[in-house]
Design a protein around this motif. Structure first.
Motif, PDB file in Angstrom:
ATOM      1  N   SER A 122       0.840  -1.213   0.000  1.00 34.17           N
ATOM      2  CA  SER A 122       0.000   0.000   0.000  1.00 34.17           C
ATOM      3  C   SER A 122       0.871   1.259   0.000  1.00 34.17           C
ATOM      4  O   SER A 122       0.509   2.280  -0.587  1.00 34.17           O
ATOM      5  N   TYR A 123       2.011   1.171   0.659  1.00 35.87           N
ATOM      6  CA  TYR A 123       2.955   2.294   0.679  1.00 35.87           C
ATOM      7  C   TYR A 123       3.532   2.503  -0.726  1.00 35.87           C
ATOM      8  O   TYR A 123       3.736   3.647  -1.167  1.00 35.87           O
ATOM      9  N   LEU A 124       3.747   1.402  -1.444  1.00 40.80           N
ATOM     10  CA  LEU A 124       4.266   1.515  -2.815  1.00 40.80           C
ATOM     11  C   LEU A 124       3.215   2.120  -3.746  1.00 40.80           C
ATOM     12  O   LEU A 124       3.551   2.831  -4.689  1.00 40.80           O
ATOM     13  N   LEU A 125       1.930   1.846  -3.449  1.00 46.41           N
ATOM     14  CA  LEU A 125       0.857   2.451  -4.262  1.00 46.41           C
ATOM     15  C   LEU A 125       0.868   3.969  -4.093  1.00 46.41           C
ATOM     16  O   LEU A 125       0.575   4.708  -5.024  1.00 46.41           O
ATOM     17  N   ARG A 126       1.228   4.417  -2.902  1.00 50.70           N
ATOM     18  CA  ARG A 126       1.264   5.864  -2.638  1.00 50.70           C
ATOM     19  C   ARG A 126       2.569   6.494  -3.104  1.00 50.70           C
ATOM     20  O   ARG A 126       2.686   7.715  -3.167  1.00 50.70           O
ATOM     21  N   ASN A 127       3.556   5.666  -3.404  1.00 49.40           N
ATOM     22  CA  ASN A 127       4.877   6.152  -3.852  1.00 49.40           C
ATOM     23  C   ASN A 127       5.277   5.416  -5.129  1.00 49.40           C
ATOM     24  O   ASN A 127       6.137   4.542  -5.103  1.00 49.40           O
ATOM     25  N   PRO A 128       4.640   5.762  -6.246  1.00 48.86           N
ATOM     26  CA  PRO A 128       4.757   4.933  -7.449  1.00 48.86           C
ATOM     27  C   PRO A 128       6.056   5.100  -8.256  1.00 48.86           C
ATOM     28  O   PRO A 128       6.266   4.327  -9.190  1.00 48.86           O
ATOM     29  N   PRO A 149      11.127   4.040  -2.819  1.00 48.70           N
ATOM     30  CA  PRO A 149      10.618   2.812  -2.190  1.00 48.70           C
ATOM     31  C   PRO A 149      10.419   1.628  -3.136  1.00 48.70           C
ATOM     32  O   PRO A 149      10.753   0.489  -2.783  1.00 48.70           O
ATOM     33  N   LYS A 150       9.904   1.897  -4.357  1.00 48.15           N
ATOM     34  CA  LYS A 150       9.666   0.768  -5.268  1.00 48.15           C
ATOM     35  C   LYS A 150      10.974   0.119  -5.714  1.00 48.15           C
ATOM     36  O   LYS A 150      11.084  -1.107  -5.787  1.00 48.15           O
ATOM     37  N   TRP A 151      11.936   0.961  -6.007  1.00 47.79           N
ATOM     38  CA  TRP A 151      13.253   0.458  -6.430  1.00 47.79           C
ATOM     39  C   TRP A 151      13.906  -0.313  -5.271  1.00 47.79           C
ATOM     40  O   TRP A 151      14.465  -1.395  -5.466  1.00 47.79           O
ATOM     41  N   LEU A 152      13.781   0.243  -4.068  1.00 51.29           N
ATOM     42  CA  LEU A 152      14.360  -0.434  -2.897  1.00 51.29           C
ATOM     43  C   LEU A 152      13.705  -1.801  -2.686  1.00 51.29           C
ATOM     44  O   LEU A 152      14.386  -2.788  -2.371  1.00 51.29           O
ATOM     45  N   THR A 153      12.395  -1.848  -2.869  1.00 50.54           N
ATOM     46  CA  THR A 153      11.679  -3.124  -2.688  1.00 50.54           C
ATOM     47  C   THR A 153      12.137  -4.147  -3.718  1.00 50.54           C
ATOM     48  O   THR A 153      12.276  -5.343  -3.423  1.00 50.54           O
ATOM     49  N   TRP A 154      12.400  -3.681  -4.912  1.00 52.34           N
ATOM     50  CA  TRP A 154      12.909  -4.564  -5.966  1.00 52.34           C
ATOM     51  C   TRP A 154      14.259  -5.163  -5.533  1.00 52.34           C
ATOM     52  O   TRP A 154      14.504  -6.355  -5.686  1.00 52.34           O
ATOM     53  N   GLN A 155      15.112  -4.328  -4.949  1.00 51.79           N
ATOM     54  CA  GLN A 155      16.407  -4.839  -4.448  1.00 51.79           C
ATOM     55  C   GLN A 155      16.173  -5.895  -3.367  1.00 51.79           C
ATOM     56  O   GLN A 155      16.806  -6.944  -3.346  1.00 51.79           O
ATOM     57  N   ASP A 156      15.228  -5.595  -2.458  1.00 48.19           N
ATOM     58  CA  ASP A 156      14.955  -6.513  -1.342  1.00 48.19           C
ATOM     59  C   ASP A 156      14.441  -7.853  -1.862  1.00 48.19           C
ATOM     60  O   ASP A 156      14.849  -8.923  -1.388  1.00 48.19           O
ATOM     61  N   LEU A 157      13.543  -7.775  -2.849  1.00 44.73           N
ATOM     62  CA  LEU A 157      12.948  -9.007  -3.370  1.00 44.73           C
ATOM     63  C   LEU A 157      13.948  -9.818  -4.194  1.00 44.73           C
ATOM     64  O   LEU A 157      13.843 -11.043  -4.272  1.00 44.73           O
ATOM     65  N   LYS A 158      14.919  -9.137  -4.782  1.00 51.76           N
ATOM     66  CA  LYS A 158      15.981  -9.881  -5.491  1.00 51.76           C
ATOM     67  C   LYS A 158      16.763 -10.744  -4.499  1.00 51.76           C
ATOM     68  O   LYS A 158      17.135 -11.869  -4.791  1.00 51.76           O
ATOM     69  N   LYS A 159      16.977 -10.189  -3.296  1.00 48.47           N
ATOM     70  CA  LYS A 159      17.666 -10.974  -2.249  1.00 48.47           C
ATOM     71  C   LYS A 159      16.820 -12.187  -1.858  1.00 48.47           C
ATOM     72  O   LYS A 159      17.341 -13.274  -1.627  1.00 48.47           O
ATOM     73  N   VAL A 160      15.516 -11.973  -1.768  1.00 47.93           N
ATOM     74  CA  VAL A 160      14.604 -13.066  -1.394  1.00 47.93           C
ATOM     75  C   VAL A 160      14.639 -14.156  -2.456  1.00 47.93           C
ATOM     76  O   VAL A 160      14.758 -15.348  -2.153  1.00 47.93           O
TER      77      VAL A 160
END
Ligand code: URA
Length: 192
Positions: free
Chosen positions: A161-167, A174-185
């Motif tokens: 929901s935070y990413l929806l508010r920060n597209p 935030p979206k780019w950071l989440t992409w980095q985090d999910l690459k680790k996952v």
């Protein structure tokens, strides 16, 4: 392989839960969705309106965002993970779950995790981190760093929901950071 019979019994018991007052306003208990035979578990906060109506986790706007973020690293949320929430019933007006609601609901989540035995757990948003790991730090500080407890690796990420508010997809946002985090996952679940 998961004990499917036990998992089905757990779901059926959970669907009748009356342990807190959220049961009086819900349309459906949202047990979870995805593949219980996977090594990745995702924990969100609680069902929203769409989830409450359909009885499935993360199927509204935030869910679409979660799906596309995971797919960007090659994780299909219906096949490669199991998704659930801290509370299984929708809090009215999507407010944060109260402490007693979290406490009453936690045994369901604990049993889900005990049966699925994931190697990696993604915690989506600060409610998931605070409620599940008892860590109070800001999600902006915690995201992207592994937390290891009892042989399980936890990855806190921003809530969709935070990413929806920060597209913005710009580097450092935030979206780019989440992409980095999910690459680790993705790397971690591919190596176990
Ligand atoms: N937000 C959540 O945290 N969980 C859902 O299932 C849907 C929206």
């Amino acid at each position: 392989m998961i004990n499917q019979k036990k998992f089905n019994i757990l779901e059926s018991e959970c669907s009748k839960c009356l342990k807190c007052s959220l049961s009086s306003t819900r349309n459906n208990v949202v047990f979870g969705r995805g593949n219980p035979n996977s090594n990745l578990f995702v924990i969100g906060e609680g069902p929203g309106q769409q989830e409450d109506e359909q009885g499935l986790a993360f199927v509204g706007r935030a869910g679409k965002m979660l799906d596309s973020a995971f797919l960007s690293v090659g994780i299909d949320t219906n096949k490669d993970c199991y998704i659930s929430n801290i509370v299984k019933c929708r809090p009215p007006n999507n407010r944060k779950p109260l402490a007693n609601e979290v406490k009453e609901c936690m045994p369901w989540l604990n049993e889900q995790i005990e049966l699925i035995k994931p190697k990696v757990i993604v915690l989506a948003g600060s409610t998931a981190v605070q409620s599940y790991l008892n860590i109070d730090e800001a999600i902006s500080k915690l995201r992207g760093g592994w937390i290891v407890r009892d042989d399980i690796k936890y990855m806190p990420i921003f809530h969709p929901s935070y990413l929806l508010r920060n597209p913005s997809k710009e580097k450092g946002k935030p979206k780019w950071l989440t992409w980095q985090d999910l690459k680790k996952v993705k790397k971690e679940i591919s190596s176990v």
